[in-house]
Write a protein that holds these residues in place. Structure first.
Motif, PDB file in Angstrom:
ATOM      1  N   VAL B 148     -11.410  39.223 -54.978  1.00  0.00           N
ATOM      2  CA  VAL B 148     -10.097  39.858 -54.837  1.00  0.00           C
ATOM      3  C   VAL B 148      -9.304  39.177 -53.713  1.00  0.00           C
ATOM      4  O   VAL B 148      -8.127  38.839 -53.876  1.00  0.00           O
ATOM      5  N   MET B 149      -9.952  38.954 -52.582  1.00  0.00           N
ATOM      6  CA  MET B 149      -9.262  38.323 -51.442  1.00  0.00           C
ATOM      7  C   MET B 149      -8.751  36.923 -51.821  1.00  0.00           C
ATOM      8  O   MET B 149      -7.616  36.554 -51.506  1.00  0.00           O
ATOM      9  N   ASP B 150      -9.610  36.148 -52.487  1.00  0.00           N
ATOM     10  CA  ASP B 150      -9.217  34.773 -52.804  1.00  0.00           C
ATOM     11  C   ASP B 150      -8.184  34.717 -53.923  1.00  0.00           C
ATOM     12  O   ASP B 150      -7.337  33.814 -53.951  1.00  0.00           O
ATOM     13  N   THR B 151      -8.230  35.679 -54.842  1.00  0.00           N
ATOM     14  CA  THR B 151      -7.175  35.737 -55.854  1.00  0.00           C
ATOM     15  C   THR B 151      -5.845  36.034 -55.180  1.00  0.00           C
ATOM     16  O   THR B 151      -4.818  35.425 -55.507  1.00  0.00           O
ATOM     17  N   ALA B 152      -5.868  36.969 -54.241  1.00  0.00           N
ATOM     18  CA  ALA B 152      -4.627  37.324 -53.539  1.00  0.00           C
ATOM     19  C   ALA B 152      -4.059  36.077 -52.859  1.00  0.00           C
ATOM     20  O   ALA B 152      -2.855  35.808 -52.930  1.00  0.00           O
ATOM     21  N   LYS B 153      -4.945  35.309 -52.245  1.00  0.00           N
ATOM     22  CA  LYS B 153      -4.511  34.096 -51.552  1.00  0.00           C
ATOM     23  C   LYS B 153      -3.898  33.100 -52.556  1.00  0.00           C
ATOM     24  O   LYS B 153      -2.810  32.584 -52.334  1.00  0.00           O
ATOM     25  N   ASP B 154      -4.608  32.870 -53.655  1.00  0.00           N
ATOM     26  CA  ASP B 154      -4.093  31.949 -54.683  1.00  0.00           C
ATOM     27  C   ASP B 154      -2.728  32.406 -55.179  1.00  0.00           C
ATOM     28  O   ASP B 154      -1.823  31.596 -55.382  1.00  0.00           O
ATOM     29  N   MET B 155      -2.592  33.715 -55.411  1.00  0.00           N
ATOM     30  CA  MET B 155      -1.334  34.219 -55.976  1.00  0.00           C
ATOM     31  C   MET B 155      -0.199  34.097 -54.960  1.00  0.00           C
ATOM     32  O   MET B 155       0.937  33.800 -55.322  1.00  0.00           O
ATOM     33  N   ARG B 156      -0.544  34.295 -53.703  1.00  0.00           N
ATOM     34  CA  ARG B 156       0.495  34.130 -52.658  1.00  0.00           C
ATOM     35  C   ARG B 156       0.947  32.680 -52.608  1.00  0.00           C
ATOM     36  O   ARG B 156       2.132  32.389 -52.519  1.00  0.00           O
ATOM     37  N   GLU B 157      -0.034  31.788 -52.677  1.00  0.00           N
ATOM     38  CA  GLU B 157       0.308  30.362 -52.592  1.00  0.00           C
ATOM     39  C   GLU B 157       1.104  29.899 -53.807  1.00  0.00           C
ATOM     40  O   GLU B 157       1.948  29.012 -53.702  1.00  0.00           O
ATOM     41  N   ALA B 158       0.824  30.514 -54.947  1.00  0.00           N
ATOM     42  CA  ALA B 158       1.502  30.099 -56.177  1.00  0.00           C
ATOM     43  C   ALA B 158       2.926  30.635 -56.248  1.00  0.00           C
ATOM     44  O   ALA B 158       3.757  30.095 -56.984  1.00  0.00           O
ATOM     45  N   SER B 159       3.209  31.706 -55.505  1.00  0.00           N
ATOM     46  CA  SER B 159       4.534  32.317 -55.671  1.00  0.00           C
ATOM     47  C   SER B 159       5.533  31.786 -54.654  1.00  0.00           C
ATOM     48  O   SER B 159       5.187  31.192 -53.664  1.00  0.00           O
TER      49      SER B 159
END
Ligand code: FES
Ligand code: FES
Lengths: 766, 159
Positions: B148-159
């Motif tokens: 969950v933490m790393d998905t959040a990070k990926d999604m932040r970086e992608a947006s």
């Protein structure tokens, strides 16, 4: 269980020390069933339906111990929508009662549906099938059962008392010495040397008493099944189980049909941990289906799961250990009393045999008692019997270290079992990795990290035998060179991935080109239950052997094509190749090319393997835990946790880590919070997750893991089972951390806040 | 007993069903609409395996009646992926082996997605408390929290 010394096996199933380079094994690919499981399309036990399906409900005893005087089903049968009602009379009547474990089939039947007596709160007494689940539940309430309530007992020590009510006379077997209450049904004794002279040599002897409450496996998926049985004696069953051949065998016997006429398909399984190795509702659904001549779905509620399916045994234990000032253990003695509910089978021999297994002892003696009470029939739970023993033994060792001012890891290293050690339970160990786990724990930054005020550190070792068992695997090649692998052990935690990795390794084709199916009972030979940490070991070994059988056949096709001897062909990276200049000059032939022609070159290419592998290497672990105790509330928090365990060879390291973490988390729950609570009336008082609280995400820290690899001599790649050993050390490791943090030694599990507060108070009052 | 007629939206599709007044939303989803992704682990609101979103709010569908779905918008695990494209959380759960048996996974994915929509940058403690109502017995939560933490990070970086 494979308790005997390791016997070398025929046919290349032993460890190959030359094989150290792997292409696929040891990598971490996505699991083949990942997409199904993250999209909600994977079908678990309760997810299957059939046209014309009925729903069923079970009537359960509200009494801990009662004679069933009369069951009146007439009102339920008269209700609209009700299609069938069953009681014990609807099951086989030719299953003999025998003492001890000899009558296990009778015990299973008696547990599935009560006969003359209800033996525990939640014991099934009747069942009904109706056109909807709501109707079935309403109809169950209309079934009138008249009980004559009998005196009951639920505590192990009380059940052994001379005046305790007897659960079932005639159950004890011949192992039990004279003079015990009839509730003591089996007895175990083992060891070697002379403990009395060993204690005389010690500088310090500590003797202590420990108790652990029963805990439940706590799988999130309740038992569920869909059954169809006709009066032609042919049936179909879909259910969540750890072993569908076992379900087939037991159900067929209980409803009185031929084993082969019942086809059982294992659904995806939402956790088992040993608790789904038995049958509970499946025979009932089959009996209802036969009577109604329609498919019947039966799903347990959570409270039924707690009340009527297998918790662990609860225990009462006495441990005595002698140690010299230099840390040498001179003698160890243990008495282990286990209650396993209203049936024989509490794993007292495993508790006794595992207790001192980590240590090389000249003088050791252990005794186990299997005791019956008015509780549900215990079922296996992850290394059945071993965690409790480790709790008691490792607590005493910790106390000895403390009083003699010795480092707990050094003391364990000094006494550790090694290759050649005569185990406390008899045989000599083959190659084992306990020392390696202790060394890795000692070297881990966790062991030397500073603690904050109020925190304490504990360590513990743990041991489990591991198991092989009957196994059957088939590997069928497709024309395009991809492979279908059929195994018979349900995939509880990613085993499809490890099977595909091993098959890919042998065939030399990509992991993705292998489709792994959990075959139904009609499609493969017998497979023992997924238990004893046996799947990656035994199904893995069988997969390797089936792939090698396939490769032999593939090589033969190439040899025939080239007109050379098949011994002149070798297999590399998915190609048949001539083995040297003498074999002739031929272009290597790819697996897809061989398979494309298989129809014309001799027919389908299928490899298989059937055996009962006996080389499951035993496994050891060492855990380090930091705990913090709040002196005001008595709440214990686990603040740091490290698991070090020998995996032999990790096939898919991520899933190995997952097993380590999961075992540790269950152990934390067992140590701190989980317990079966019985009232004076013998009823279970906490049969929902709100009251039986398993660890939630906010209760736990990250769980660090170290995979040690000391190859198992009984597996081609050195694999040892990893699923169970991980739950053995946590109970003691946490107790030792609590003792270090709070200065109070907890001898009873769980170490719930009230017990901690009581211990702190006792400590303060000297 | 006469049944109740309900019109609602599930994963963007309008659906109608008849249900008994005692049936839960979870019963309706599983037994009437054949959406068996949501699981019943307890039926008492303690395990979160039945988690769905109702008008964007995370609820235990075993604690809500089917009849209460009238006029609401329900989102289940079956609606998380967009066509053949998995949600980043789904991909990360597979990649990290954040599931062993997978019975808790549908509920945890629904709950985690709901969290990331409210809080794209949660701390580990926030993730642990948000998911405290979703029991997992297999994993010890470690890999779930990391996913969950790393998905959040990926999604932040992608947006
Ligand atoms: S089934 Fe709804 S919370 Fe458990
Ligand atoms: S993966 Fe099994 S309960 Fe979570």
């Amino acid at each position: 269980m494979a308790l005997d010394e390791y016997k070398p096996q025929k046919g290349g199933t032993e460890y190959d020390p030359e094989k150290t380079e792997f292409t696929f094994v040891g990598t971490r690919p996505d699991r083949p069933d990942g997409l199904d499981k993250v999209t909600g399309r994977a079908k678990f036990g309760a997810d299957m339906s059939a046209p014309g399906m009925l729903h069923a409900a079970i009537v359960r005893s509200p009494h801990a111990h009662a004679r069933i005087v009369k069951i009146d089903t007439s009102k339920a049968e008269a209700m609209k929508g009700v299609k069938a009602v069953v009681t014990r009379a609807d099951f086989a009547d030719d299953i003999p009662f025998k003492p001890g474990m000899g009558g296990e089939l009778w015990n299973v039947l008696e547990n599935v549906m009560a006969g003359e007596k209800a033996l525990y709160d939640g014991h099934a007494v009747a069942a009904v099938a109706a056109t909807s689940a709501l109707e079935a539940r309403d109809a169950a309430k209309l079934i009138e059962v008249e009980y004559e309530v009998l005196p009951h007992v639920t505590d192990v020590d009380k059940a052994m008392a001379p005046d305790a009510p007897v659960i079932r006379a005639g159950t004890r077997d011949r192992s039990v010495p004279e003079g015990f209450n009839e509730n003591v049904v089996r007895y175990h004794e083992s060891g070697h040397g002379d403990v009395e002279s060993g204690f005389a040599e010690a500088d310090l002897v500590i003797e202590d008493h420990f108790k652990t409450e029963a805990t439940h496996q706590g799988y999130i998926e309740p038992h569920a099944c869909l059954a169809m049985l006709g009066n032609d004696g042919k049936g179909e069953l879909w259910c969540c189980t750890q072993g569908h051949w076992n379900v087939q065998k037991l159900c067929a016997a209980l409803v009185g049909i031929e084993q082969s006429q019942l086809r059982v398909t294992a659904s995806e399984i939402g956790g088992g941990f040993g608790g789904k190795t038995a049958v509970f509702i499946e025979p009932v659904a089959l009996a209802l289906s036969r009577k109604a001549n329609r498919p019947v779905k039966l799903v347990m509620s959570r409270s039924e799961v707690f009340r009527a399916t297998g918790p662990t045994a609860s225990t009462s234990m006495d441990i005595k250990i002698g140690m010299k000032k230099d840390g040498t253990i001179t003698a160890a003695q243990g008495t282990f009393r286990l209650q396993g509910g209203a049936f024989p089978g509490a794993p007292c021999e495993f508790t006794a045999m595992c207790a001192f297994a980590p240590y090389a002892l000249e003088n050791v003696h252990q005794v186990g008692y299997d005791v019956m009470t008015n509780r549900p029939k215990q079922a296996a739970y992850r290394a059945p019997g071993s965690p409790m023993a480790a709790f008691a033994v490792e607590s005493v060792i910790d106390e000895l270290c403390k009083q003699l001012d010795l480092d707990p890891i050094e003391v364990r290293l000094k006494n550790a079992s090694k290759e050649g050690t005569k185990a406390s339970y008899g045989p000599r160990f083959q190659r084992i990795g306990l020392v390696e786990t202790l060394e890795a724990a000692k070297a881990h930054p966790h062991y030397s990290a500073p603690l904050k005020p109020g925190q304490g550190r504990g360590i513990s070792c743990g041991f489990w035998f591991n198991h092989g068992g009957e196994t059957s695997v088939t590997l069928a090649m497709s024309e395009d060179g991809s492979a279908q692998l059929m195994v018979g052990t349900p995939d509880i935690g990613g085993s499809r991935a490890s099977m595909a990795l091993m098959a890919a390794e042998e065939l030399g084709i990509p992991y993705e080109n292998i489709r792994v199916t959990i075959a139904d009972t009609a499609s493969l030979g017998y497979n023992e239950v997924s238990h004893g940490s046996r799947v990656t070991y035994a199904s893995g070994l069988a997969t390797i052997q089936a792939a090698r059988d396939t490769v032999r056949k593939l090589k033969k096709r190439a040899a025939d094509k080239w007109g050379i001897d098949e011994d002149a062909v070798y297999w590399e990276d998915g190609y048949a190749k001539p083995s040297g200049p003498n074999a002739g000059e031929f272009e290597p032939m790819h697996i897809s090319k061989i398979c494309a022609k298989m129809g014309a070159t001799g027919g389908p290419i299928v490899g298989h393997y059937e055996a009962t592998p006996e080389g499951a290497g035993v496994s050891f672990a060492t855990h380090i835990v930091d705990a913090e105790v709040d002196p005001e509330t008595g709440k214990t928090s686990v603040v740091r946790y490290t698991v070090v365990q020998d995996a032999g060879k990790a096939i898919h390291p991520t899933y190995v880590e997952g097993q380590y973490q999961g075992g540790a988390a269950q152990g934390i729950g067992w140590a701190l919070n989980e317990e079966y609570i019985y009232g004076e009336d013998g009823r279970l008082q906490n049969s929902v997750f709100l009251d039986y609280r398993i660890p939630v995400a906010s209760d736990l820290p990250m769980i660090d893991t170290v995979i040690v690899e000391v190859p198992n001599p009984g597996h081609p790649y050195g694999v040892r089972g990893v699923g169970e050993t991980s739950i053995c050390p946590p109970l003691a490791a946490i107790a030792n951390a609590v003792s270090a943090a709070a200065g109070a030694r907890l001898r009873e599990l769980p170490m719930s806040p009230p017990r901690i507060l009581a211990a702190l108070e006792k400590q303060a009052n000297g | 007993m006469s049944k109740i007629h309900v019109t609602t939206t599930v994963n963007g599709d309008e659906v109608e069903f008849l249900c008994d007044s005692r049936e839960t939303l979870l019963d309706v989803l599983r037994d009437r609409l054949n959406l068996t992704g949501a699981k019943e682990g307890c039926g008492t609101g303690d395990c979160g395996a039945c988690s769905v979103e109702v008008d964007g709010r995370l609820v235990c569908s075993c604690l809500m009646l089917g009849a209460e779905a009238e006029g609401k918008s329900i989102a289940t695990v079956e609606g998380i992926a967009e066509g053949e494209e998995l949600h980043p959380l789904q991909k990360k759960f597979i990649e990290y082996a954040a599931l062993q048996c997978g019975i808790c996974t549908p509920g945890i994915l629904v709950a985690a997605k709901n969290l990331l929509e409210r809080n794209p940058d949660p701390t580990e403690t926030e993730v642990r408390y948000w998911l405290a109502g979703n029991l997992c017995r297999c994993t010890g939560y470690d890999k779930i929290i990391r996913a969950v933490m790393d998905t959040a990070k990926d999604m932040r970086e992608a947006s």
